[in-house]
Design an enzyme around this catalytic site. Structure first.
Site, PDB file in Angstrom:
ATOM      1  N   GLU A   1       0.860  -1.188   0.000  1.00 30.73           N
ATOM      2  CA  GLU A   1       0.000   0.000   0.000  1.00 30.73           C
ATOM      3  C   GLU A   1       0.888   1.227   0.000  1.00 30.73           C
ATOM      4  O   GLU A   1       1.751   1.372   0.865  1.00 30.73           O
ATOM      5  CB  GLU A   1      -0.882   0.050   1.249  1.00 30.73           C
ATOM      6  CG  GLU A   1      -1.968  -0.988   1.342  1.00 30.73           C
ATOM      7  CD  GLU A   1      -2.777  -0.791   2.618  1.00 30.73           C
ATOM      8  OE1 GLU A   1      -2.799   0.347   3.157  1.00 30.73           O
ATOM      9  OE2 GLU A   1      -3.358  -1.768   3.093  1.00 30.73           O
ATOM     10  N   ASP A  16      -5.419   8.627  10.003  1.00 27.19           N
ATOM     11  CA  ASP A  16      -4.030   8.340  10.324  1.00 27.19           C
ATOM     12  C   ASP A  16      -3.665   8.759  11.743  1.00 27.19           C
ATOM     13  O   ASP A  16      -4.037   9.837  12.211  1.00 27.19           O
ATOM     14  CB  ASP A  16      -3.105   9.059   9.338  1.00 27.19           C
ATOM     15  CG  ASP A  16      -3.279   8.565   7.920  1.00 27.19           C
ATOM     16  OD1 ASP A  16      -3.738   7.425   7.763  1.00 27.19           O
ATOM     17  OD2 ASP A  16      -2.970   9.318   6.977  1.00 27.19           O
TER      18      ASP A  16
END
Length: 276
Positions: A66, A77
């Site tokens: 990824e 995140d």
């Protein structure tokens, strides 16, 4: 958009091209193990280092890579990845770098390479243009954490036209109806979010992870990979007993920060149990 409409839209645009991501996950399954999926931010700490780190990941057991696209408002995140992407943006990151990185990794390896991106970046470029450029770079598809199937008509059409995988997220809070829509809309695998919150290494796997995987499988998903909070070989082994793939991000980004591509390779070998 209902699950039936999503399925029909995808089927009407289906191409003969197979899923690169599915092929890598199925190859791992044939070896009696869960696929190892590794995440790294594009361009961190610089473009060449991010390419080198991705290649180290593949050499040390990663089946799927990824590549995260830096974004100014990364709501999913945690602090380690946020700090990394903030540094990349501060040096003048260009979206073109993503396609260059994907191209470099796909030219050198057999791994499936996905990008992970908030949908605003795709929408800004245009779904068709983004999909075309990603496919031309050899990319396998994209994970879009903030895009829901109901709003994905343009993206579904673009990915089908270019033979790309599209990975949607299923969470512990997803209703059975929502899970069915996610499964129908996904191509490659379903991303099972193991807990509510942001990314980050944790001491143990969320108890909800197995339930999320089971719900997606029950809804017809052929491949379900678990992410968020995975950071040790013990985590990989535990999740691998019920999931088709295990996604590691924060631990690898921290390794890149602290020890460069070589440390990424060392940790990847430890996590995968298949060091070079």
């Amino acid at each position: 958009m209902s699950a039936e409409k999503i399925s029909g839209a995808a089927a009407s645009l289906s191409t003969a091209r197979s899923s690169k991501t599915a092929a890598r996950i199925e190859a791992a399954r044939a070896e009696g193990r869960a696929a190892f999926v590794g995440y790294l931010p594009a361009g961190y700490p610089d473009k060449e280092s991010s390419i080198a780190a991705a290649l180290e990941l593949v050499r040390n057991g990663a089946d799927v890579i990824e590549i995260g696209i830096p974004y100014s408002d990364p709501v999913m995140d945690g602090p380690v990845i946020q700090q990394a992407t903030t540094e990349v943006l501060a040096r003048g990151f260009r979206i073109d770098e993503v396609f260059e990185i994907v191209q470099a990794v796909t030219d050198a390896t057999e791994a499936a390479v996905l990008v992970m991106t908030y949908y605003n970046l795709i929408d800004r470029m245009g779904a068709e243009e983004f999909a075309r450029r990603l496919a031309e770079a050899g990319g396998a598809g994209a994970i879009t954490p903030d895009l829901i199937p109901d709003e994905a008509e343009d993206w579904i059409a673009a990915t089908e036209a270019h033979g790309l995988d599209r990975v949607f997220l299923s969470a512990p809070t997803s209703s059975p109806e929502r899970v069915a829509e996610i499964v129908q809309a996904s191509r490659g695998f379903v991303y099972a979010v193991s807990l509510m919150g942001v990314t980050g290494a944790r001491s143990e796997v969320s108890h909800a992870a197995e339930r999320v995987v089971r719900a997606a499988h029950d809804a017809g998903a052929e491949r379900v990979c678990v992410g968020l909070g995975v950071s040790t070989r013990a985590h990989v082994e535990e999740i691998g007993r019920y999931a088709d793939g295990v996604i590691v991000g924060t631990a690898l980004v921290a390794a890149l920060r602290d020890g460069g591509p070589e440390e990424v390779g060392r940790l990847a070998g430890e996590l995968s149990g298949r060091p070079a």
